[in-house]
Design an enzyme around this catalytic site. Structure first.
Site, PDB file in Angstrom:
ATOM      1  N   SER A 120      24.302  30.959  45.866  1.00 21.00           N
ATOM      2  CA  SER A 120      25.604  30.326  45.683  1.00 21.00           C
ATOM      3  C   SER A 120      25.539  28.886  46.202  1.00 21.00           C
ATOM      4  O   SER A 120      24.749  28.094  45.711  1.00 21.00           O
ATOM      5  CB  SER A 120      26.687  31.148  46.378  1.00 21.00           C
ATOM      6  OG  SER A 120      27.964  30.801  45.906  1.00 21.00           O
ATOM      7  N   ASP A 148      29.649  35.919  36.190  1.00 20.27           N
ATOM      8  CA  ASP A 148      29.921  35.325  37.499  1.00 20.27           C
ATOM      9  C   ASP A 148      31.172  34.446  37.432  1.00 20.27           C
ATOM     10  O   ASP A 148      31.262  33.535  36.611  1.00 20.27           O
ATOM     11  CB  ASP A 148      28.718  34.491  37.950  1.00 20.27           C
ATOM     12  CG  ASP A 148      28.745  34.155  39.430  1.00 20.27           C
ATOM     13  OD1 ASP A 148      29.843  34.103  40.001  1.00 20.27           O
ATOM     14  OD2 ASP A 148      27.670  33.940  39.997  1.00 20.27           O
ATOM     15  N   HIS A 194      28.893  37.529  40.423  1.00 16.03           N
ATOM     16  CA  HIS A 194      28.403  36.799  41.581  1.00 16.03           C
ATOM     17  C   HIS A 194      27.737  37.687  42.624  1.00 16.03           C
ATOM     18  O   HIS A 194      26.756  37.305  43.234  1.00 16.03           O
ATOM     19  CB  HIS A 194      29.579  36.055  42.217  1.00 16.03           C
ATOM     20  CG  HIS A 194      29.179  34.923  43.105  1.00 16.03           C
ATOM     21  ND1 HIS A 194      28.530  33.798  42.641  1.00 16.03           N
ATOM     22  CD2 HIS A 194      29.339  34.726  44.434  1.00 16.03           C
ATOM     23  CE1 HIS A 194      28.323  32.960  43.633  1.00 16.03           C
ATOM     24  NE2 HIS A 194      28.790  33.492  44.735  1.00 16.03           N
TER      25      HIS A 194
END
Length: 714
Positions: free
Chosen positions: A566, A651, A686
């Protein structure tokens, strides 16, 4: 772009911990990688013109004309990655089985007592999910299975249940379900006496909710269906055909909002929070149809949070206190002019939060990078600290829903101590271990060594690094080392135990965690020195940590690897550009690498929430600085390390097109023969897989990549 937390948790591999002196290197297949089509897209802003050859990959997200082509490219990359790693397939299966075999499949969480019931979850042999249960009054009572998530998840490639919320009369359960992995939950309500699932289905929420005292009014956070911003707090009346009432709408798109309830059950709070400022509203939980009152209007660059006691409110704030201080005010006079100091600001201690009880408060502080609990008796004012004997550890306040309790439940872990749950009696000062993660096989903490060292950054700042390795490790520069980093949002990169990580350590790897600026390891200033126009400190800190580990012969450039996800994936992209020759390999998971384009597009989920973290590129200074480090913008004609890039098609935090564009541009520019692979999970988002074992397949892929580069094949 927020921090993703990927779980890494199995026959112990009975290999020697000595480093290998001879290796049989993995032979990468001679196969041509995909070549993405070039379709120039022009971006002009602040008199700066940039050509983006791969902008078309956004079309699956935008539902544009090249939508199918974008998905086809991802599939081609997956096929290439699958072929490149085909020689490790059996080894990946060995790794998966090995890691899974360390996990106790039939297990149960430590019960939590609330309002007459003990609540817990349990897992069954072979099941990917769990059952949410309770017992009335005693742990010897008959079990009620409130939700059988194993059964509910059947037929779904992804299934997430969260936000479990029991009504005050113990008869109703509200819960959220996401079956796509974009964190858009539908709230359902179950009658626990009859088993009926009510027709009330509240779509596009965060999944969480709050009951009023009347057992029929529910408050929840509604999301914008396109940007996924949390923009409204709504009130839902059970069984009503009327539209839910908007009780608060956030106008500032840089703020996240949410709704919560005091532990006493007396107040409902709405919080609006950006990176630099916050604002609370509150309501008597017994009067759900009344209007929320503003606690203290938001003040520029001032954060505060509110905790309700029986006779006062407590406030944690950074107003004139960079590391925060503790204040109090009367229940009927909440403006800041009425705040009175309880704990002053301290330059060397970060005040992180307060846990409230009827007779005690527990204050979480961070000093020298480590958390500590400060316990205060509300009647006498007497205080003490909970004693932790290890030099490096991580602690956190656990589930403590019982306002009348005298027991603090907390979690404890370290790089060698499995996740542990303790109950601490705040009167007697006695800690009781309630449960420790059981690691099946022959795991012994004494077989591993941990260290905490400090690298010196370019500007002289001391940056903490925590390490763990198997006993017998020789510090001669020959060992492979995986350095993990994050460094954003003030998220503290605390140490933690991972049973899956043993598969690295037992094969001679050193694992290290860098506490770089942008996190909050060393206090609030640590965060402020790694954001906005100081963001590059995050990247140079990580590079300096890598160099220090090489200089001190924990490893060498030929055996140094980096990993981050991330915003930590942004870190990976930046250090690949800035110091490509330092790393032998990089794993970038769901990486936020197209910073400028994403921050310019407010239709992309969460963009506006992030302006205080990265800056708004519509401001020329912010644009120039952001462009100077954004990984996608700074790919050049040069050699790059071996790289595995991982993303998810669904995501909602970092969209799939950021890593796919980045990989395409790297392919077109890199001058080396090193491996570059993109793996897109077509079913997940995610956080990766939702099942408790499925994620181990992703971990096995990551480890197999590292082992292939090291010539380790068993």
């Amino acid at each position: 772009m927020k921090k993703i937390i990927i779980p890494v948790s199995i026959l112990i591999f009975a290999a020697s911990c000595k480093q290998k002196t001879e290796t049989t290197m993995y032979k990468w297949p001679d196969v041509t990688p995909p070549v993405a089509e070039i379709k120039p897209h022009i971006r002009t802003i602040h008199n700066d013109t940039v050509t983006d050859n791969y902008y078309w990959m956004i079309d699956y997200f935008k539902k544009g004309p090249d939508s199918t082509k974008a998905v086809d490219y991802l599939k081609a990359e997956n096929a290439y990655q699958d072929t490149m790693m085909s020689g490790t397939k059996n080894f990946q299966k060995v790794l998966f089985d090995e890691m899974k075999a360390r996990i106790k499949e039939k297990d149960e969480s430590v019960p939590v007592f609330k309002n007459g019931y003990y609540y817990y979850s349990r897992t069954d042999e072979g099941a990917e999910y769990y059952k949410y249960c309770r017992k009335k009054g005693s742990l010897d009572a008959k079990e009620e299975v409130l939700l059988d998530v194993d059964e509910m998840a059947k037929g779904h490639s992804y299934y997430s249940a969260n936000g479990f919320n029991i009504s005050p009369d113990n008869k109703l359960l509200a819960y959220g379900i996401d079956m796509v992995s974009r964190r858009q939950y539908t709230i359902h309500i179950k009658n626990l006496e009859t088993g009926e699932i009510y027709a009330d289905a509240i779509i596009n929420t965060t999944g969480g909710s709050v009951w009023a005292k009347d057992n029929k009014t529910l408050f929840y956070t509604a999301k914008n269906p396109e940007t996924l911003l949390t923009e409204k707090i709504k009130r839902h009346a059970l069984g009503s055909k009327d539209a839910d009432v908007v009780v608060y709408e956030e106008k500032d798109k840089s703020n996240y909002i949410g709704v919560d309830k005091s532990k006493s059950g007396d107040y409902i709070f709405i919080e609006s929070r950006a990176t630099l400022s916050s604002e609370f509203r509150y309501l008597d939980a017994g009067k759900p149809n009344e209007a929320f009152k503003v606690f203290q209007p938001r003040i520029k660059d001032v954060l505060y949070s509110v905790t309700a006691l029986a006779d006062k409110f407590l406030i944690v704030t950074n107003q004139d206190a960079i590391n925060f201080k503790l204040m109090e005010c009367p229940l009927d006079k909440t403006e800041s002019s009425n705040w009175k100091e309880v704990l002053p600001h301290r330059k060397d201690v970060l005040l992180e939060g307060v846990e409230e009880y009827k007779d005690f408060i527990v204050i979480t502080e961070r000093k020298n990078g480590l958390n500590q609990f400060r316990v205060r008796n509300l009647a006498s004012g007497a205080e003490h600290y909970v004693d932790f004997k290890e030099a490096a550890y991580a602690i956190y306040v656990g589930a403590n829903p019982d306002y009348n309790s005298k027991v603090l439940r907390y979690g404890y872990t370290s790089l060698t101590t499995p996740s542990s749950t303790f109950d601490y009696n705040m009167e007697t000062k006695a800690s009781k271990l309630m449960k420790q993660q059981e690691v099946l096989g022959r795991y012994k903490a004494d077989d591993y060594v941990t260290e905490r060292i400090y690298a010196t950054a370019t500007d002289g700042t001391k940056v903490p690094i925590s390490l763990v390795y198997k006993k017998g490790f020789d510090k001669n520069g020959k060992a492979p080392l995986l350095l993990y980093g994050y460094g954003s949002y003030g998220y503290t990169n605390d140490v933690y135990f991972s049973s899956a990580r043993l598969s690295l350590l037992d094969r001679g790897f050193v694992f290290a965690m860098a506490g770089i600026r942008g996190g909050q390891e060393m206090g609030r200033q640590w965060y402020l020195d790694g954001k906005l126009m100081k963001k590059k400190n995050t990247f140079t800190d990580f590079i300096d940590c890598g160099k220090y580990l090489v200089d001190q012969k924990y490893t060498s450039k030929e055996h140094l690897y980096a990993e981050g996800g991330s915003a930590g994936g942004l870190l990976m992209g930046a250090v690949a550009n800035m110091a490509p020759d330092l790393w032998h390999g990089i794993i970038a998971e769901v990486p936020f690498v197209d910073v400028v384009n994403t921050m310019l597009d407010e239709s992309i989920p969460l963009t506006t929430n992030e302006f205080d973290e990265w800056g708004n590129p519509k401001n020329e200074d912010a644009y120039k600085y952001m462009k100077s480090y954004s990984p996608y913008e700074n790919v050049e004609k040069k050699a790059y390390p071996n790289m595995l890039v991982v993303t998810g098609l669904h995501d909602s935090q970092v969209q799939y097109f950021e890593p796919s564009k980045w990989v395409a541009k790297l392919r077109a520019n890199k001058t080396d023969n090193n491996v570059l692979m993109l793996h897109t999970n077509m079913d997940y988002g995610h956080g990766g897989a939702s099942g408790r074992f499925d994620y181990l397949k992703e971990e096995a892929l990551n480890y197999a990549f590292l082992f292939a580069l090291e010539g380790i094949d068993k």
